[in-house]
Design a protein around this motif. Sequence first.
Motif, PDB file in Angstrom:
ATOM      1  N   GLY A  82     -10.723 -21.197  17.221  1.00  0.00           N
ATOM      2  CA  GLY A  82     -10.193 -19.879  17.536  1.00  0.00           C
ATOM      3  C   GLY A  82     -11.092 -18.796  16.965  1.00  0.00           C
ATOM      4  N   TRP A  83     -11.066 -17.637  17.593  1.00  0.00           N
ATOM      5  CA  TRP A  83     -11.739 -16.444  17.086  1.00  0.00           C
ATOM      6  C   TRP A  83     -10.675 -15.407  16.745  1.00  0.00           C
ATOM      7  CZ3 TRP A  83     -16.773 -15.641  15.844  1.00  0.00           C
ATOM      8  CH2 TRP A  83     -17.737 -16.512  16.361  1.00  0.00           C
ATOM      9  N   PHE A  84     -10.836 -14.799  15.587  1.00  0.00           N
ATOM     10  CA  PHE A  84      -9.947 -13.743  15.131  1.00  0.00           C
ATOM     11  C   PHE A  84     -10.795 -12.572  14.658  1.00  0.00           C
ATOM     12  CE2 PHE A  84      -5.816 -15.908  14.956  1.00  0.00           C
ATOM     13  CZ  PHE A  84      -6.214 -17.220  15.122  1.00  0.00           C
ATOM     14  N   PHE A 140      -5.653 -12.227  16.766  1.00  0.00           N
ATOM     15  CA  PHE A 140      -6.239 -13.263  17.617  1.00  0.00           C
ATOM     16  C   PHE A 140      -7.102 -12.620  18.688  1.00  0.00           C
ATOM     17  CE2 PHE A 140      -6.490 -17.194  19.876  1.00  0.00           C
ATOM     18  CZ  PHE A 140      -6.247 -16.938  21.208  1.00  0.00           C
ATOM     19  N   VAL A 141      -8.282 -13.192  18.906  1.00  0.00           N
ATOM     20  CA  VAL A 141      -9.184 -12.742  19.959  1.00  0.00           C
ATOM     21  C   VAL A 141      -9.184 -13.742  21.105  1.00  0.00           C
ATOM     22  CG1 VAL A 141     -11.584 -12.251  20.541  1.00  0.00           C
ATOM     23  CG2 VAL A 141     -10.645 -11.483  18.342  1.00  0.00           C
ATOM     24  N   GLY A 142      -9.369 -15.014  20.784  1.00  0.00           N
ATOM     25  CA  GLY A 142      -9.399 -16.038  21.805  1.00  0.00           C
ATOM     26  C   GLY A 142      -9.597 -17.408  21.196  1.00  0.00           C
ATOM     27  N   ALA A 143      -9.532 -18.433  22.039  1.00  0.00           N
ATOM     28  CA  ALA A 143      -9.667 -19.795  21.544  1.00  0.00           C
ATOM     29  C   ALA A 143     -10.186 -20.699  22.643  1.00  0.00           C
ATOM     30  CB  ALA A 143      -8.331 -20.311  21.020  1.00  0.00           C
ATOM     31  N   ILE A 144     -10.743 -21.823  22.216  1.00  0.00           N
ATOM     32  CA  ILE A 144     -11.224 -22.834  23.149  1.00  0.00           C
ATOM     33  C   ILE A 144     -10.753 -24.189  22.647  1.00  0.00           C
ATOM     34  CG2 ILE A 144     -13.462 -23.072  21.969  1.00  0.00           C
ATOM     35  CD1 ILE A 144     -14.681 -23.456  24.823  1.00  0.00           C
ATOM     36  N   THR A 159      -5.133 -29.508  15.760  1.00  0.00           N
ATOM     37  CA  THR A 159      -3.900 -29.490  16.534  1.00  0.00           C
ATOM     38  C   THR A 159      -3.763 -28.151  17.236  1.00  0.00           C
ATOM     39  OG1 THR A 159      -2.652 -28.699  14.626  1.00  0.00           O
ATOM     40  CG2 THR A 159      -2.778 -31.087  14.946  1.00  0.00           C
ATOM     41  N   PHE A 160      -2.772 -28.011  18.066  1.00  0.00           N
ATOM     42  CA  PHE A 160      -2.401 -26.750  18.698  1.00  0.00           C
ATOM     43  C   PHE A 160      -3.594 -26.064  19.364  1.00  0.00           C
ATOM     44  CE2 PHE A 160       1.810 -26.789  17.105  1.00  0.00           C
ATOM     45  CZ  PHE A 160       1.760 -27.308  15.822  1.00  0.00           C
ATOM     46  N   GLY A 161      -4.213 -26.741  20.296  1.00  0.00           N
ATOM     47  CA  GLY A 161      -5.350 -26.165  20.991  1.00  0.00           C
ATOM     48  C   GLY A 161      -5.002 -24.875  21.701  1.00  0.00           C
ATOM     49  N   GLY A 162      -5.804 -23.836  21.451  1.00  0.00           N
ATOM     50  CA  GLY A 162      -5.580 -22.564  22.113  1.00  0.00           C
ATOM     51  C   GLY A 162      -4.582 -21.667  21.438  1.00  0.00           C
ATOM     52  N   SER A 163      -4.121 -22.054  20.252  1.00  0.00           N
ATOM     53  CA  SER A 163      -3.081 -21.265  19.601  1.00  0.00           C
ATOM     54  C   SER A 163      -3.597 -19.925  19.116  1.00  0.00           C
ATOM     55  CB  SER A 163      -2.518 -22.049  18.411  1.00  0.00           C
ATOM     56  OG  SER A 163      -1.542 -21.275  17.733  1.00  0.00           O
TER      57      SER A 163
END
Length: 124
Positions: free
Chosen positions: A35-37, A47-51, A101-105
């Motif tokens: 994730g990017w924050f 939160f900015v985004g996630a992969i 865990t929690f992909g994309g959170s």
Amino acid sequence: QVQLVESGGGLVQAGGSLRLSCAASGRTFSNYNIGWFRHAPGKEREFVGAITMNGRSTYYADCVKGRFTISREDAKNTVYLEMSSLKPEDTAVYCCAATTTFGGSSRKDVYRDWGQGTQVTVSS
């Protein structure tokens, strides 16, 4: 545990672009969702985004959707945050974080490992 180091930040004019990198070491990188924050002075970390770990899914905050793109290159143990059409309100310290865990959170508490961050400043 995985160690994360961000790079690529800097000063850019509004409307410009930057590419941030998040380099990982210590564990099998492909096992981690990233994730990017960002954290601006006087504001909560957001939160900015996630992969996801397989790279097939990406998620973005509404405020950056259409302007930011996240990708990963597991052969280089690196995740990228491509930022375009930057605005002064994008000014912040940008951090990457990892979770198995929690992909994309978008939840900060699910990410165990964090980098120190890289400063992005967008001038008007």
